[in-house]
Write a protein that holds these residues in place. Structure first.
Motif, mmCIF file in Angstrom:
data_model
loop_
_atom_site.group_PDB
_atom_site.id
_atom_site.type_symbol
_atom_site.label_atom_id
_atom_site.label_comp_id
_atom_site.label_asym_id
_atom_site.label_seq_id
_atom_site.Cartn_x
_atom_site.Cartn_y
_atom_site.Cartn_z
ATOM 1 N N GLN A 101 0.852 -1.469 -0.048
ATOM 2 C CA GLN A 101 0.133 0.131 0.060
ATOM 3 C C GLN A 101 0.700 1.345 0.165
ATOM 4 O O GLN A 101 0.711 2.123 -0.737
ATOM 5 C CB GLN A 101 -0.885 0.021 1.184
ATOM 6 C CG GLN A 101 -1.937 1.193 1.340
ATOM 7 C CD GLN A 101 -2.932 1.099 0.303
ATOM 8 O OE1 GLN A 101 -3.616 0.267 0.080
ATOM 9 N NE2 GLN A 101 -3.228 2.228 -0.057
ATOM 10 N N LEU A 105 0.666 1.046 -4.197
ATOM 11 C CA LEU A 105 -0.852 1.259 -4.433
ATOM 12 C C LEU A 105 -1.327 2.761 -4.198
ATOM 13 O O LEU A 105 -1.628 3.667 -5.125
ATOM 14 C CB LEU A 105 -1.784 0.669 -3.521
ATOM 15 C CG LEU A 105 -2.218 -0.802 -4.008
ATOM 16 C CD1 LEU A 105 -2.425 -1.467 -2.820
ATOM 17 C CD2 LEU A 105 -3.024 -0.923 -5.169
ATOM 18 N N ASP A 106 -0.702 3.426 -3.037
ATOM 19 C CA ASP A 106 -1.129 4.910 -2.889
ATOM 20 C C ASP A 106 -0.364 5.953 -3.954
ATOM 21 O O ASP A 106 -1.119 6.624 -4.508
ATOM 22 C CB ASP A 106 -0.324 5.179 -1.526
ATOM 23 C CG ASP A 106 -1.078 4.650 -0.227
ATOM 24 O OD1 ASP A 106 -2.253 4.049 -0.595
ATOM 25 O OD2 ASP A 106 -0.623 4.736 0.940
ATOM 26 N N GLN A 109 -2.675 5.462 -7.035
ATOM 27 C CA GLN A 109 -3.885 6.115 -6.879
ATOM 28 C C GLN A 109 -3.467 7.501 -7.044
ATOM 29 O O GLN A 109 -4.810 8.016 -7.695
ATOM 30 C CB GLN A 109 -4.282 5.703 -5.519
ATOM 31 C CG GLN A 109 -5.975 6.132 -5.247
ATOM 32 C CD GLN A 109 -6.592 5.485 -4.107
ATOM 33 O OE1 GLN A 109 -6.112 4.349 -3.562
ATOM 34 N NE2 GLN A 109 -7.565 6.088 -3.600
ATOM 35 N N ARG A 121 -8.702 4.168 -7.508
ATOM 36 C CA ARG A 121 -8.475 3.027 -6.464
ATOM 37 C C ARG A 121 -8.319 1.599 -7.323
ATOM 38 O O ARG A 121 -7.590 0.993 -7.248
ATOM 39 C CB ARG A 121 -9.529 2.796 -5.249
ATOM 40 C CG ARG A 121 -8.973 1.452 -4.504
ATOM 41 C CD ARG A 121 -7.592 1.633 -3.882
ATOM 42 N NE ARG A 121 -7.225 0.476 -3.080
ATOM 43 C CZ ARG A 121 -6.370 0.338 -2.266
ATOM 44 N NH1 ARG A 121 -5.522 1.318 -2.181
ATOM 45 N NH2 ARG A 121 -5.923 -0.722 -1.936
ATOM 46 N N GLU A 125 -5.159 -0.877 -8.334
ATOM 47 C CA GLU A 125 -5.205 -2.056 -8.082
ATOM 48 C C GLU A 125 -4.988 -2.785 -9.490
ATOM 49 O O GLU A 125 -4.114 -3.946 -9.450
ATOM 50 C CB GLU A 125 -6.418 -2.526 -7.414
ATOM 51 C CG GLU A 125 -6.568 -2.154 -6.032
ATOM 52 C CD GLU A 125 -7.754 -2.771 -5.263
ATOM 53 O OE1 GLU A 125 -8.605 -3.528 -5.718
ATOM 54 O OE2 GLU A 125 -7.818 -2.206 -4.155
#
Length: 168
Positions: A101, A105-106, A109, A121, A125
């Motif tokens: 994350q 991911l962060d 995003q 989001r 992913e």
């Protein structure tokens, strides 16, 4: 131990680093690793969490080529495997996802949000799953061209492909 582990994981990747190698580099008996960390996977996550490598800075666009290069260099790790198969230990699974994350991911995003794209989001992913798939497929060796290709070429082409999900 953490410093030695971090150095070796960075140099060789997770799969090619042994607990014995880490113990030798740290000047300790490898049994201490099991005593303090439980497993090589948990030591790997502890090394990532300790802050040796900061999370990507907040930016308008994630550098997918740099992310893919890092993932290809480190190879399959507990963090990557957490995406495709859950670790039996729920704490290890949670820790692996926490690292993923913060490191991937962060940033992805944020890129989608800054670009004003719908479903940021989900896009993050999808890109993350594809990044993991590229690394695992290359390591498996079943796809000949992907396995044999120069890492820099794979990173460049993979980033171009994944950039389309982020409006690039």
């Amino acid at each position: 131990m953490l410093e030695a582990a971090d150095e070796l994981f960075s140099e060789r990747g997770f799969e090619r680093t042994t607990v014995r190698d880490i113990g030798a580099r740290a000047g300790v008996d490898p049994a201490l690793i099991a005593r303090y960390y439980g497993s090589k996977a948990e030591l790997y996550l502890a090394a990532l969490r300790r802050g040796g490598r900061p999370a990507p800075p907040a930016a308008d666009r994630v550098d997918l080529e740099a992310v893919l290069t890092r993932l290809l260099t480190r190879g399959p790790s507990p963090t990557l495997w957490a995406v495709v198969r859950r670790h039996e230990d729920p704490d290890l699974q949670a820790a692996a996802m926490e690292v993923l994350q913060a490191r991937v991911l962060d940033a992805v995003q944020r890129t989608a949000e800054v670009a004003g794209l719908e479903l940021p989001r989900l896009r993050a992913e999808l890109v993350t799953a594809a990044l993991v798939g590229i690394v695992l497929s290359r390591t498996a060796g079943a796809l000949g061209e992907l396995t044999a290709a120069d890492q820099a070429v794979v990173a460049r082409l993979g980033a171009q492909l994944l950039g389309s999900v982020l409006g690039g």
